[in-house]
Design a protein around this motif. Structure first.
Motif, PDB file in Angstrom:
ATOM      1  N   PRO A   1     -25.969  -7.009  -3.865  1.00 33.46           N
ATOM      2  CA  PRO A   1     -24.738  -6.247  -3.671  1.00 33.46           C
ATOM      3  C   PRO A   1     -24.679  -5.647  -2.270  1.00 33.46           C
ATOM      4  CG  PRO A   1     -25.775  -5.711  -5.771  1.00 33.46           C
ATOM      5  CD  PRO A   1     -26.754  -6.535  -5.005  1.00 33.46           C
ATOM      6  N   ALA A   2     -23.462  -5.479  -1.759  1.00 37.00           N
ATOM      7  CA  ALA A   2     -23.296  -4.953  -0.408  1.00 37.00           C
ATOM      8  C   ALA A   2     -23.828  -3.537  -0.310  1.00 37.00           C
ATOM      9  CB  ALA A   2     -21.810  -4.974  -0.043  1.00 37.00           C
ATOM     10  N   VAL A   3     -24.397  -3.214   0.853  1.00 34.44           N
ATOM     11  CA  VAL A   3     -24.868  -1.860   1.114  1.00 34.44           C
ATOM     12  C   VAL A   3     -23.658  -0.941   1.179  1.00 34.44           C
ATOM     13  CG1 VAL A   3     -26.045  -0.410   2.816  1.00 34.44           C
ATOM     14  CG2 VAL A   3     -26.870  -2.731   2.364  1.00 34.44           C
ATOM     15  N   ALA A   4     -23.794   0.286   0.655  1.00 33.01           N
ATOM     16  CA  ALA A   4     -22.690   1.245   0.649  1.00 33.01           C
ATOM     17  C   ALA A   4     -22.109   1.389   2.047  1.00 33.01           C
ATOM     18  CB  ALA A   4     -23.180   2.592   0.131  1.00 33.01           C
TER      19      ALA A   4
ATOM     20  N   ASP B   1     -18.214  -7.324  -4.570  1.00 34.91           N
ATOM     21  CA  ASP B   1     -18.355  -5.983  -5.155  1.00 34.91           C
ATOM     22  C   ASP B   1     -17.031  -5.517  -5.742  1.00 34.91           C
ATOM     23  OD1 ASP B   1     -21.017  -5.452  -4.792  1.00 34.91           O
ATOM     24  OD2 ASP B   1     -20.748  -3.958  -3.208  1.00 34.91           O
ATOM     25  N   PHE B   2     -15.965  -5.685  -4.965  1.00 33.50           N
ATOM     26  CA  PHE B   2     -14.646  -5.215  -5.381  1.00 33.50           C
ATOM     27  C   PHE B   2     -14.229  -5.874  -6.692  1.00 33.50           C
ATOM     28  CE2 PHE B   2     -10.036  -5.008  -5.513  1.00 33.50           C
ATOM     29  CZ  PHE B   2      -9.755  -3.722  -5.053  1.00 33.50           C
ATOM     30  N   ASP B   3     -14.382  -7.183  -6.786  1.00 31.08           N
ATOM     31  CA  ASP B   3     -14.010  -7.884  -8.020  1.00 31.08           C
ATOM     32  C   ASP B   3     -14.845  -7.406  -9.205  1.00 31.08           C
ATOM     33  OD1 ASP B   3     -11.934  -9.438  -7.041  1.00 31.08           O
ATOM     34  OD2 ASP B   3     -13.205 -11.153  -6.561  1.00 31.08           O
TER      35      ASP B   3
ATOM     36  N   LEU C   1     -13.602   0.849  -4.973  1.00 34.05           N
ATOM     37  CA  LEU C   1     -14.638   0.895  -3.937  1.00 34.05           C
ATOM     38  C   LEU C   1     -15.628   2.028  -4.207  1.00 34.05           C
ATOM     39  CD1 LEU C   1     -12.567   0.140  -0.701  1.00 34.05           C
ATOM     40  CD2 LEU C   1     -14.247  -1.338  -1.807  1.00 34.05           C
ATOM     41  N   GLY C   2     -15.126   3.165  -4.701  1.00 30.44           N
ATOM     42  CA  GLY C   2     -16.010   4.272  -5.028  1.00 30.44           C
ATOM     43  C   GLY C   2     -16.965   3.927  -6.154  1.00 30.44           C
ATOM     44  N   HIS C   3     -16.485   3.167  -7.130  1.00 29.72           N
ATOM     45  CA  HIS C   3     -17.322   2.734  -8.248  1.00 29.72           C
ATOM     46  C   HIS C   3     -18.460   1.841  -7.755  1.00 29.72           C
ATOM     47  CE1 HIS C   3     -18.189   2.031 -12.461  1.00 29.72           C
ATOM     48  NE2 HIS C   3     -18.078   0.718 -12.308  1.00 29.72           N
ATOM     49  N   CYS C   4     -18.198   1.139  -6.641  1.00 35.22           N
ATOM     50  CA  CYS C   4     -19.211   0.267  -6.042  1.00 35.22           C
ATOM     51  C   CYS C   4     -20.130   1.026  -5.082  1.00 35.22           C
ATOM     52  CB  CYS C   4     -18.537  -0.852  -5.245  1.00 35.22           C
ATOM     53  SG  CYS C   4     -17.685  -2.078  -6.241  1.00 35.22           S
ATOM     54  N   GLY C   5     -19.852   2.303  -4.860  1.00 30.78           N
ATOM     55  CA  GLY C   5     -20.655   3.072  -3.921  1.00 30.78           C
ATOM     56  C   GLY C   5     -20.108   3.092  -2.512  1.00 30.78           C
TER      57      GLY C   5
ATOM     58  N   ASP D   1     -16.268  -8.845   4.919  1.00 30.52           N
ATOM     59  CA  ASP D   1     -17.606  -9.050   4.363  1.00 30.52           C
ATOM     60  C   ASP D   1     -17.473  -9.641   2.956  1.00 30.52           C
ATOM     61  OD1 ASP D   1     -20.145  -8.873   3.245  1.00 30.52           O
ATOM     62  OD2 ASP D   1     -20.578  -6.926   4.136  1.00 30.52           O
ATOM     63  N   PRO D   2     -17.901 -10.873   2.730  1.00 23.63           N
ATOM     64  CA  PRO D   2     -17.757 -11.485   1.409  1.00 23.63           C
ATOM     65  C   PRO D   2     -18.523 -10.744   0.324  1.00 23.63           C
ATOM     66  CG  PRO D   2     -19.158 -12.833   2.827  1.00 23.63           C
ATOM     67  CD  PRO D   2     -18.527 -11.801   3.708  1.00 23.63           C
TER      68      PRO D   2
END
Length: 258
Positions: free
Chosen positions: A19-22, A222-224, A52-56, A216-217
């Motif tokens: 997963p992408a870094v915050a 993360d978003f999806d 996005l917040g849910h993903c950090g 950034d893919p």
């Protein structure tokens, strides 16, 4: 550029396993109140921020006139771009649909017009948002039947044209039109038009789906993922319902229900 199946699978596994870094994400956004307001609030802005917040991650909105925000992203501005019509090519990696707009026609009740289908607008003087003929399915082929047709970015001016009886109808999302009408009513005589006139909105088009695009893919993935989780737990529906209900008196049952 096309990649082999094995390469695509390997890339997908890499994205989901790492997963992408915050990050703080600068989102290029159109000026579309009450979907996206200048201060970063609104129905759509809240969905983006929540996901996005849910993903950090966190979202910072850079708001520009609608369609210009796409151009800015293509020229290198921002980390992501919002309100991209499904199927429209963009730089970066696109997400799945995260919001739908309900386009239709708004007109004065006093006109005693009927508008249950796009064909009913034949002979009308119509104004629409910039790019509408390329976004709303079926519109481009129908404009020849209108008495006149033009597109403009300033949607408050569109509302003034309708209240001033200089056009017969406005094509666009019902919530946006209801918000601009509210602003004109609040301005009173300073608006220069009688914004107290009763209006009608008819959802003569299917809902229009929109996606985001991220440079950034990994953040797109993360978003999806995070959107799916918030959709499953009811958060997305709650946001949609809360914002739509603010305009329900004006829209009645002629807008999407959530």
């Amino acid at each position: 550029m096309k990649f082999g199946i094995a390469a695509c699978v390997s890339a997908s596994l890499l994205v989901f396993s790492n997963p992408a870094v915050a990050a703080e994400i600068t989102v290029m956004a159109g000026d579309l109140p009450p979907m996206i307001n200048q201060d970063g609030t609104g129905r759509e802005a809240e969905i983006i921020s929540a996901v996005l917040g849910h993903c950090g991650h966190s979202a910072v909105f850079k708001v520009q006139p609608f369609t210009r925000h796409w151009q800015s992203f293509e020229k290198g501005s921002g980390d992501a771009v919002a309100t991209v019509p499904l199927g429209m090519p963009t730089a970066g990696t696109q997400t799945k649909t995260y919001i739908n707009y309900q386009n239709g026609v708004s007109f004065l009740t006093s006109s005693e017009q009927q508008a249950d289908a796009l064909s009913d607008l034949d002979g009308w003087n119509i104004v629409a948002f910039e790019g509408a003929s390329n976004i709303i399915p079926g519109l481009d082929g129908a404009t020849a039947g209108f008495k006149s047709y033009r597109e403009m970015a300033d949607q408050k001016t569109q509302s003034k044209l309708l209240y001033g009886k200089r056009v017969d109808g406005i094509l666009g999302d019902g919530m946006l039109f209801a918000e601009f009408s509210r602003q004109l009513q609040e301005a009173g005589s300073a608006a220069g038009v009688d914004a107290s006139q009763p209006l009608e909105f008819r959802a003569i088009f299917e809902p229009s789906p929109y996606v985001m695009s991220f440079r950034d893919p990994a953040i797109a993935a993360d978003f999806d993922r995070c959107f799916g989780e918030l959709e499953a737990d009811g958060t997305i529906q709650e946001i949609n319902t809360r914002w739509t209900d603010k305009y329900r008196d004006a829209l009645e049952d002629n807008y999407m229900s959530f």
